[in-house]
Motif scaffolding. Structure first.
Motif, PDB file in Angstrom:
ATOM      1  N   GLU A  42     -52.657  10.356  36.206  1.00 36.32           N
ATOM      2  CA  GLU A  42     -53.435   9.912  35.044  1.00 36.32           C
ATOM      3  C   GLU A  42     -52.815  10.425  33.743  1.00 36.32           C
ATOM      4  O   GLU A  42     -52.809   9.707  32.732  1.00 36.32           O
ATOM      5  N   ALA A  43     -52.297  11.660  33.758  1.00 31.99           N
ATOM      6  CA  ALA A  43     -51.635  12.184  32.558  1.00 31.99           C
ATOM      7  C   ALA A  43     -50.399  11.358  32.235  1.00 31.99           C
ATOM      8  O   ALA A  43     -50.122  11.056  31.066  1.00 31.99           O
ATOM      9  N   ALA A  44     -49.647  10.981  33.254  1.00 32.95           N
ATOM     10  CA  ALA A  44     -48.459  10.157  33.035  1.00 32.95           C
ATOM     11  C   ALA A  44     -48.835   8.774  32.518  1.00 32.95           C
ATOM     12  O   ALA A  44     -48.211   8.235  31.601  1.00 32.95           O
ATOM     13  N   ALA A  45     -49.887   8.189  33.092  1.00 32.36           N
ATOM     14  CA  ALA A  45     -50.314   6.851  32.686  1.00 32.36           C
ATOM     15  C   ALA A  45     -50.860   6.830  31.268  1.00 32.36           C
ATOM     16  O   ALA A  45     -50.784   5.805  30.580  1.00 32.36           O
ATOM     17  N   ALA A  46     -51.399   7.965  30.804  1.00 35.21           N
ATOM     18  CA  ALA A  46     -51.998   8.021  29.473  1.00 35.21           C
ATOM     19  C   ALA A  46     -50.976   8.209  28.370  1.00 35.21           C
ATOM     20  O   ALA A  46     -51.295   8.019  27.188  1.00 35.21           O
ATOM     21  N   GLN A  47     -49.755   8.575  28.730  1.00 31.37           N
ATOM     22  CA  GLN A  47     -48.733   8.804  27.712  1.00 31.37           C
ATOM     23  C   GLN A  47     -48.316   7.478  27.071  1.00 31.37           C
ATOM     24  O   GLN A  47     -48.153   6.469  27.768  1.00 31.37           O
ATOM     25  N   PRO A  48     -48.147   7.448  25.739  1.00 27.36           N
ATOM     26  CA  PRO A  48     -47.678   6.221  25.102  1.00 27.36           C
ATOM     27  C   PRO A  48     -46.272   5.865  25.568  1.00 27.36           C
ATOM     28  O   PRO A  48     -45.460   6.751  25.852  1.00 27.36           O
ATOM     29  N   VAL A  49     -46.015   4.585  25.692  1.00 25.82           N
ATOM     30  CA  VAL A  49     -44.701   4.112  26.111  1.00 25.82           C
ATOM     31  C   VAL A  49     -43.777   4.095  24.903  1.00 25.82           C
ATOM     32  O   VAL A  49     -44.054   3.455  23.891  1.00 25.82           O
ATOM     33  N   LEU A  50     -42.666   4.832  24.999  1.00 27.76           N
ATOM     34  CA  LEU A  50     -41.711   4.885  23.890  1.00 27.76           C
ATOM     35  C   LEU A  50     -40.841   3.639  23.872  1.00 27.76           C
ATOM     36  O   LEU A  50     -40.491   3.081  24.911  1.00 27.76           O
ATOM     37  N   ALA A  51     -40.490   3.208  22.669  1.00 26.42           N
ATOM     38  CA  ALA A  51     -39.462   2.190  22.549  1.00 26.42           C
ATOM     39  C   ALA A  51     -38.158   2.761  23.099  1.00 26.42           C
ATOM     40  O   ALA A  51     -37.884   3.952  22.994  1.00 26.42           O
ATOM     41  N   VAL A  52     -37.356   1.894  23.693  1.00 26.14           N
ATOM     42  CA  VAL A  52     -36.140   2.341  24.362  1.00 26.14           C
ATOM     43  C   VAL A  52     -34.927   1.832  23.606  1.00 26.14           C
ATOM     44  O   VAL A  52     -34.894   0.689  23.162  1.00 26.14           O
ATOM     45  N   ALA A  53     -33.934   2.717  23.449  1.00 24.77           N
ATOM     46  CA  ALA A  53     -32.660   2.326  22.839  1.00 24.77           C
ATOM     47  C   ALA A  53     -31.557   2.704  23.815  1.00 24.77           C
ATOM     48  O   ALA A  53     -31.003   3.791  23.751  1.00 24.77           O
ATOM     49  N   ALA A  54     -31.271   1.822  24.779  1.00 22.18           N
ATOM     50  CA  ALA A  54     -30.220   2.075  25.759  1.00 22.18           C
ATOM     51  C   ALA A  54     -28.887   1.594  25.193  1.00 22.18           C
ATOM     52  O   ALA A  54     -28.712   0.414  24.905  1.00 22.18           O
ATOM     53  N   ILE A  55     -27.946   2.508  24.992  1.00 22.80           N
ATOM     54  CA  ILE A  55     -26.665   2.194  24.382  1.00 22.80           C
ATOM     55  C   ILE A  55     -25.584   2.251  25.456  1.00 22.80           C
ATOM     56  O   ILE A  55     -25.447   3.274  26.143  1.00 22.80           O
ATOM     57  N   PRO A  56     -24.802   1.187  25.635  1.00 21.32           N
ATOM     58  CA  PRO A  56     -23.723   1.224  26.634  1.00 21.32           C
ATOM     59  C   PRO A  56     -22.774   2.397  26.383  1.00 21.32           C
ATOM     60  O   PRO A  56     -22.374   2.647  25.245  1.00 21.32           O
ATOM     61  N   GLY A  57     -22.461   3.117  27.433  1.00 19.89           N
ATOM     62  CA  GLY A  57     -21.551   4.248  27.311  1.00 19.89           C
ATOM     63  C   GLY A  57     -22.211   5.564  26.967  1.00 19.89           C
ATOM     64  O   GLY A  57     -21.556   6.610  26.937  1.00 19.89           O
ATOM     65  N   ASP A  58     -23.524   5.546  26.690  1.00 15.29           N
ATOM     66  CA  ASP A  58     -24.253   6.774  26.345  1.00 15.29           C
ATOM     67  C   ASP A  58     -24.654   7.476  27.636  1.00 15.29           C
ATOM     68  O   ASP A  58     -25.282   6.878  28.514  1.00 15.29           O
ATOM     69  N   ARG A  59     -24.323   8.776  27.733  1.00 19.55           N
ATOM     70  CA  ARG A  59     -24.629   9.496  28.968  1.00 19.55           C
ATOM     71  C   ARG A  59     -24.709  10.993  28.687  1.00 19.55           C
ATOM     72  O   ARG A  59     -23.960  11.522  27.854  1.00 19.55           O
ATOM     73  N   SER A  60     -25.615  11.654  29.396  1.00 22.64           N
ATOM     74  CA  SER A  60     -25.769  13.107  29.300  1.00 22.64           C
ATOM     75  C   SER A  60     -25.724  13.703  30.698  1.00 22.64           C
ATOM     76  O   SER A  60     -26.273  13.127  31.642  1.00 22.64           O
ATOM     77  N   THR A  61     -25.074  14.864  30.821  1.00 20.69           N
ATOM     78  CA  THR A  61     -25.025  15.591  32.087  1.00 20.69           C
ATOM     79  C   THR A  61     -25.559  16.993  31.864  1.00 20.69           C
ATOM     80  O   THR A  61     -25.117  17.692  30.944  1.00 20.69           O
ATOM     81  N   PHE A  62     -26.521  17.393  32.678  1.00 18.07           N
ATOM     82  CA  PHE A  62     -27.042  18.754  32.595  1.00 18.07           C
ATOM     83  C   PHE A  62     -25.981  19.731  33.086  1.00 18.07           C
ATOM     84  O   PHE A  62     -25.381  19.530  34.146  1.00 18.07           O
ATOM     85  N   VAL A  63     -25.765  20.803  32.310  1.00 22.52           N
ATOM     86  CA  VAL A  63     -24.762  21.807  32.674  1.00 22.52           C
ATOM     87  C   VAL A  63     -25.414  23.051  33.246  1.00 22.52           C
ATOM     88  O   VAL A  63     -25.127  23.469  34.374  1.00 22.52           O
ATOM     89  N   SER A  64     -26.325  23.672  32.479  1.00 26.55           N
ATOM     90  CA  SER A  64     -26.925  24.915  32.964  1.00 26.55           C
ATOM     91  C   SER A  64     -28.115  25.307  32.097  1.00 26.55           C
ATOM     92  O   SER A  64     -28.316  24.786  31.002  1.00 26.55           O
ATOM     93  N   ASP A  65     -28.905  26.241  32.622  1.00 26.39           N
ATOM     94  CA  ASP A  65     -29.923  26.943  31.854  1.00 26.39           C
ATOM     95  C   ASP A  65     -29.311  28.240  31.331  1.00 26.39           C
ATOM     96  O   ASP A  65     -28.480  28.854  32.000  1.00 26.39           O
ATOM     97  N   LEU A  66     -29.734  28.676  30.149  1.00 23.60           N
ATOM     98  CA  LEU A  66     -29.345  29.973  29.619  1.00 23.60           C
ATOM     99  C   LEU A  66     -30.607  30.808  29.403  1.00 23.60           C
ATOM    100  O   LEU A  66     -31.660  30.283  29.065  1.00 23.60           O
ATOM    101  N   ASP A  67     -30.480  32.110  29.604  1.00 22.71           N
ATOM    102  CA  ASP A  67     -31.523  33.086  29.263  1.00 22.71           C
ATOM    103  C   ASP A  67     -32.723  33.072  30.207  1.00 22.71           C
ATOM    104  O   ASP A  67     -33.160  34.116  30.665  1.00 22.71           O
ATOM    105  N   VAL A  68     -33.275  31.898  30.466  1.00 23.54           N
ATOM    106  CA  VAL A  68     -34.519  31.812  31.241  1.00 23.54           C
ATOM    107  C   VAL A  68     -34.296  30.866  32.416  1.00 23.54           C
ATOM    108  O   VAL A  68     -34.478  29.654  32.293  1.00 23.54           O
ATOM    109  N   PRO A  69     -33.873  31.378  33.580  1.00 24.81           N
ATOM    110  CA  PRO A  69     -33.680  30.492  34.735  1.00 24.81           C
ATOM    111  C   PRO A  69     -35.004  29.926  35.221  1.00 24.81           C
ATOM    112  O   PRO A  69     -36.056  30.550  35.064  1.00 24.81           O
ATOM    113  N   ASP A  70     -34.960  28.737  35.813  1.00 24.40           N
ATOM    114  CA  ASP A  70     -36.188  28.109  36.304  1.00 24.40           C
ATOM    115  C   ASP A  70     -36.815  28.956  37.403  1.00 24.40           C
ATOM    116  O   ASP A  70     -36.135  29.485  38.283  1.00 24.40           O
TER     117      ASP A  70
END
Length: 208
Positions: free
Chosen positions: A80-108
């Protein structure tokens, strides 16, 4: 928001030993189709509650042995919390990409005292071909007994393709003991969701 909810489903699947979708149906009794179960974990859109429950029930109740009513109540609140969140407009750009590297200071999973202040820092790699200019991490969702307090958005430094960015957020730790998790998604200066197909970054704290 669908991405962070899908990540929570993925984490549940990992905790249950990462069974195949065929095994979830044949051995653990999921009545949803294999394609529906797989789609729920991809994060492209929020699954219906019925599909969500057929994903959660075989794993949380059938494999992990959790109490059915408590599991249903907890996951219904998440859905229900997920369903209540407003839907964001999306800007998908070809070639745009992010890779997670690491956490610093506060590990999960780090244990922290209730009500304290910490700084959580992620390292992200611009692994695409599009420079990041005017980008932010926006808080997408949180799960836990109550709220960890944070800014709604934190800036991402200008980052060229091939470079890494350190992104930090100030956190006032929740007052209630338990596990607290907060998800973040990348947006642009107009608030449009970037990288819609990629998983959210998050922090997970064990509050005592």
């Amino acid at each position: 928001m669908a991405g962070s909810f899908a990540h929570a489903l993925w984490e549940l699947k990992q905790a249950a030993g990462d069974p195949s979708y065929d095994r979830m149906r044949a051995e653990f009794g999921a009545v949803a189709s294999k394609s529906a179960l797989a789609d729920a974990a991809r994060g492209h859109r929020l699954p219906s509650w019925d599909i969500t429950w057929e994903f959660v029930r075989p794993l949380a109740v059938g494999v992990l042995g959790q109490e059915p009513r408590a599991v249903r109540r907890a996951w219904r609140l998440k859905w229900e919390a997920a369903a209540a969140q407003p839907v964001l407009a999306v800007a998908a750009i070809p070639g745009d990409r992010s890779t997670f590297v690491s956490d610093l200071d506060v590990p999960d999973g780090m244990t922290v005292p209730a009500g304290t202040r910490i700084v959580k820092t992620w390292v992200l790699h611009n692994s695409g071909t599009v420079p990041w200019i005017g980008r932010y991490l926006r808080r997408a969702a949180s799960f836990g007994p109550d709220e960890c307090l944070t800014p709604q958005e934190v800036p991402i430094p200008a980052t060229r393709p091939g470079e890494q960015a350190r992104v930090s957020v100030d956190v006032r730790v929740a007052q209630s003991p338990g596990y607290h998790q907060v998800y973040w998604k990348m947006v642009d200066s107009a608030g449009r969701l970037m990288l819609p197909g990629q998983r959210a970054v998050f922090f997970l704290l064990h509050v005592t």
